[in-house]
Design an enzyme around this catalytic site. Structure first.
Site, PDB file in Angstrom:
ATOM      1  N   TYR A   1      -3.560  -9.061  -2.129  1.00 41.52           N
ATOM      2  CA  TYR A   1      -3.404  -8.071  -1.011  1.00 41.52           C
ATOM      3  C   TYR A   1      -4.553  -8.349  -0.034  1.00 41.52           C
ATOM      4  O   TYR A   1      -4.324  -8.183   1.250  1.00 41.52           O
ATOM      5  CB  TYR A   1      -3.144  -6.564  -1.590  1.00 41.52           C
ATOM      6  CG  TYR A   1      -2.901  -5.514  -0.610  1.00 41.52           C
ATOM      7  CD1 TYR A   1      -1.669  -5.231  -0.426  1.00 41.52           C
ATOM      8  CD2 TYR A   1      -3.788  -4.685   0.033  1.00 41.52           C
ATOM      9  CE1 TYR A   1      -1.204  -4.253   0.361  1.00 41.52           C
ATOM     10  CE2 TYR A   1      -3.420  -3.588   0.584  1.00 41.52           C
ATOM     11  CZ  TYR A   1      -2.254  -3.434   0.877  1.00 41.52           C
ATOM     12  OH  TYR A   1      -1.541  -2.346   1.857  1.00 41.52           O
TER      13      TYR A   1
ATOM     14  N   SER B   1      -4.421  -2.428   6.708  1.00 41.32           N
ATOM     15  CA  SER B   1      -5.059  -1.533   5.819  1.00 41.32           C
ATOM     16  C   SER B   1      -6.467  -1.705   5.960  1.00 41.32           C
ATOM     17  O   SER B   1      -6.920  -2.663   6.759  1.00 41.32           O
ATOM     18  CB  SER B   1      -4.451  -1.938   4.347  1.00 41.32           C
ATOM     19  OG  SER B   1      -5.261  -1.570   3.402  1.00 41.32           O
TER      20      SER B   1
HETATM   21  N1  LIG Z   1       0.250   3.632   1.556  1.00 41.94           N
HETATM   22  C1  LIG Z   1      -0.944   3.337   1.507  1.00 41.94           C
HETATM   23  O1  LIG Z   1      -1.934   3.753   1.056  1.00 41.94           O
HETATM   24  C2  LIG Z   1      -1.284   1.991   2.846  1.00 41.94           C
HETATM   25  C3  LIG Z   1      -2.392   1.970   3.204  1.00 41.94           C
HETATM   26  C4  LIG Z   1      -2.696   1.172   4.176  1.00 41.94           C
HETATM   27  C5  LIG Z   1      -1.648   0.134   4.792  1.00 41.94           C
HETATM   28  N2  LIG Z   1      -0.568   0.454   4.121  1.00 41.94           N
HETATM   29  C6  LIG Z   1       0.579  -0.580   4.566  1.00 41.94           C
HETATM   30  O2  LIG Z   1       1.741   0.148   5.063  1.00 41.94           O
HETATM   31  C7  LIG Z   1       2.891  -0.612   4.908  1.00 41.94           C
HETATM   32  C8  LIG Z   1       4.146   0.338   4.316  1.00 41.94           C
HETATM   33  O3  LIG Z   1       3.535   0.746   3.157  1.00 41.94           O
HETATM   34  P1  LIG Z   1       3.936   2.034   2.499  1.00 41.94           P
HETATM   35  O4  LIG Z   1       2.725   2.654   1.796  1.00 41.94           O
HETATM   36  O5  LIG Z   1       4.726   2.948   3.453  1.00 41.94           O
HETATM   37  O6  LIG Z   1       4.935   1.378   1.112  1.00 41.94           O
HETATM   38  P2  LIG Z   1       6.302   1.576   0.710  1.00 41.94           P
HETATM   39  O7  LIG Z   1       6.737   3.109   0.690  1.00 41.94           O
HETATM   40  O8  LIG Z   1       6.202   0.967  -0.582  1.00 41.94           O
HETATM   41  O9  LIG Z   1       7.316   1.222   1.911  1.00 41.94           O
HETATM   42  C9  LIG Z   1       7.260  -0.310   2.032  1.00 41.94           C
HETATM   43  C10 LIG Z   1       8.464  -0.694   2.707  1.00 41.94           C
HETATM   44  O10 LIG Z   1       8.630  -2.190   3.057  1.00 41.94           O
HETATM   45  C11 LIG Z   1       9.858  -2.621   2.802  1.00 41.94           C
HETATM   46  N3  LIG Z   1       9.675  -3.990   2.428  1.00 41.94           N
HETATM   47  C12 LIG Z   1       9.093  -4.536   1.355  1.00 41.94           C
HETATM   48  N4  LIG Z   1       9.095  -5.921   1.261  1.00 41.94           N
HETATM   49  C13 LIG Z   1      10.109  -6.200   2.182  1.00 41.94           C
HETATM   50  C14 LIG Z   1      10.628  -7.388   2.497  1.00 41.94           C
HETATM   51  N5  LIG Z   1      10.346  -8.634   1.988  1.00 41.94           N
HETATM   52  N6  LIG Z   1      11.270  -7.530   3.945  1.00 41.94           N
HETATM   53  C15 LIG Z   1      11.782  -6.251   4.415  1.00 41.94           C
HETATM   54  N7  LIG Z   1      11.015  -5.089   4.193  1.00 41.94           N
HETATM   55  C16 LIG Z   1      10.294  -4.993   3.154  1.00 41.94           C
HETATM   56  C17 LIG Z   1      10.446  -1.702   1.848  1.00 41.94           C
HETATM   57  O11 LIG Z   1      11.883  -1.576   1.783  1.00 41.94           O
HETATM   58  P3  LIG Z   1      12.568  -2.564   0.851  1.00 41.94           P
HETATM   59  O12 LIG Z   1      11.888  -2.619  -0.538  1.00 41.94           O
HETATM   60  O13 LIG Z   1      14.067  -2.043   0.698  1.00 41.94           O
HETATM   61  O14 LIG Z   1      12.753  -3.926   1.457  1.00 41.94           O
HETATM   62  C18 LIG Z   1       9.932  -0.210   2.463  1.00 41.94           C
HETATM   63  O15 LIG Z   1      10.619   0.136   3.363  1.00 41.94           O
HETATM   64  C19 LIG Z   1       2.375  -1.758   4.193  1.00 41.94           C
HETATM   65  O16 LIG Z   1       2.179  -2.941   5.034  1.00 41.94           O
HETATM   66  C20 LIG Z   1       1.186  -1.416   3.376  1.00 41.94           C
HETATM   67  O17 LIG Z   1       0.434  -2.646   3.064  1.00 41.94           O
HETATM   68  C21 LIG Z   1      -0.072   1.130   3.190  1.00 41.94           C
END
Ligand SMILES: NC(=O)c1ccc[n+]([C@@H]2O[C@H](COP(=O)([O-])OP(=O)(O)OC[C@H]3O[C@@H](n4cnc5c(N)ncnc54)[C@H](OP(=O)(O)O)[C@@H]3O)[C@@H](O)[C@H]2O)c1
Length: 236
Positions: free
Chosen positions: A152, A139
């Site tokens: 985080y 991130s």
């Molecule tokens: N959205 C943003 O603005 C942003 C920016 C920078 C980086 N990121 C990073 O991008 C990544 C994906 O995030 P997103 O924004 O797409 O969020 P999201 O829509 O909440 O998706 C998160 C995913 O991670 C899975 N997950 C959570 N805990 C887990 C665990 N213990 N084991 C296996 N799977 C798990 C969830 O599935 P389940 O809940 O079913 O397990 C879901 O598929 C994260 O690492 C986040 O930090 C996001």
């Protein structure tokens, strides 16, 4: 001439958000994609949305070493190799000052976003060889501090350190390691951080997915080592 083999792509947290969009993008290229997450129902509906017969799904909690080991044993027996590992599973926490941050919240964020990345990488590496790639979803919070986001930030700064050390270890093996640093992206994770965030100003998950595919397509003598992508408009 024999047709090129479909790449085997493993995506943790592939049931929604950036992981699902990236699964869709790889599947559209004809790759064999394996998505994982904790919730079997959400994984099934994600796989149904992708509508490719090259989508597989495995329930896996990246915090649990036994669950991770079993997942990669299944991948080994079904496919025997991994071309792309996308370490993407992650959680956030409500914006909270340190003195109010609960120890269980701290542990959950560290175990998912940092230890989970190590556990998954450790289990995947025996299946990866020269020419394969690891993309670690960090991130902008891996390099930029934000008030109220200490767990985080700590997990993502740590995951960037892990990613950099891993890259040096794997250089001689010809495995590329890409640090992905997205800015605000319109996904459900914002419900955990800041439910009222202006999501209309954020990037689409599909935009981040396209950047990942572009980075992976670099010629073999080059590696995109850090990929920072953010929304044109300020969000935070
Ligand atoms: N959205 C943003 O603005 C942003 C920016 C920078 C980086 N990121 C990073 O991008 C990544 C994906 O995030 P997103 O924004 O797409 O969020 P999201 O829509 O909440 O998706 C998160 C995913 O991670 C899975 N997950 C959570 N805990 C887990 C665990 N213990 N084991 C296996 N799977 C798990 C969830 O599935 P389940 O809940 O079913 O397990 C879901 O598929 C994260 O690492 C986040 O930090 C996001």
């Amino acid at each position: 001439m024999a047709a090129a083999r479909a790449r085997v792509v493993v995506i943790t947290g592939g049931s929604r958000g950036i992981g699902l969009a990236t699964a869709q993008a790889f599947a559209a290229q004809g790759d064999q994609v394996i998505i994982s997450g904790r919730d079997a129902g959400r994984l099934k509906s994600a796989a149904d949305q992708i509508r490719s017969d090259q989508i597989d799904k495995i329930v896996c909690d990246v915090r649990d070493p036994a669950s991770v080991e079993q997942t990669f044993q299944q991948i080994d027996s079904r496919y025997g190799t991994i071309d792309v590992l996308f370490n993407n599973a992650g959680v956030a926490h409500a914006l909270t000052p340190v003195e109010k941050l609960a120890p269980e919240t701290w542990r959950e964020v560290m175990e998912t976003n940092l230890t989970g990345m190590y556990l998954v990488t450790r289990a995947a590496l025996p299946l990866m060889g020269a020419g394969s790639s690891i993309v670690n979803n960090l991130s902008v919070a891996a390099v930029q501090p934000f008030s109220g986001m200490s767990a985080y930030n700590a997990a993502k700064f740590g995951a960037l350190g892990f990613t950099k050390a891993l890259r040096e270890e794997l250089r001689q093996k010809g495995i590329r390691v890409i640090a992905l640093l997205p800015g605000a992206t319109n996904t459900e994770i914002w419900q955990q951080f800041w439910p009222g965030a202006p999501r209309e100003k954020m990037m689409k998950s599909e935009t981040v997915a396209a950047a990942i595919l572009h980075a992976i397509s670099a010629p073999s003598e080059a590696s995109v080592e850090e990929l920072m992508i953010g929304p044109t408009a300020g969000v935070l």
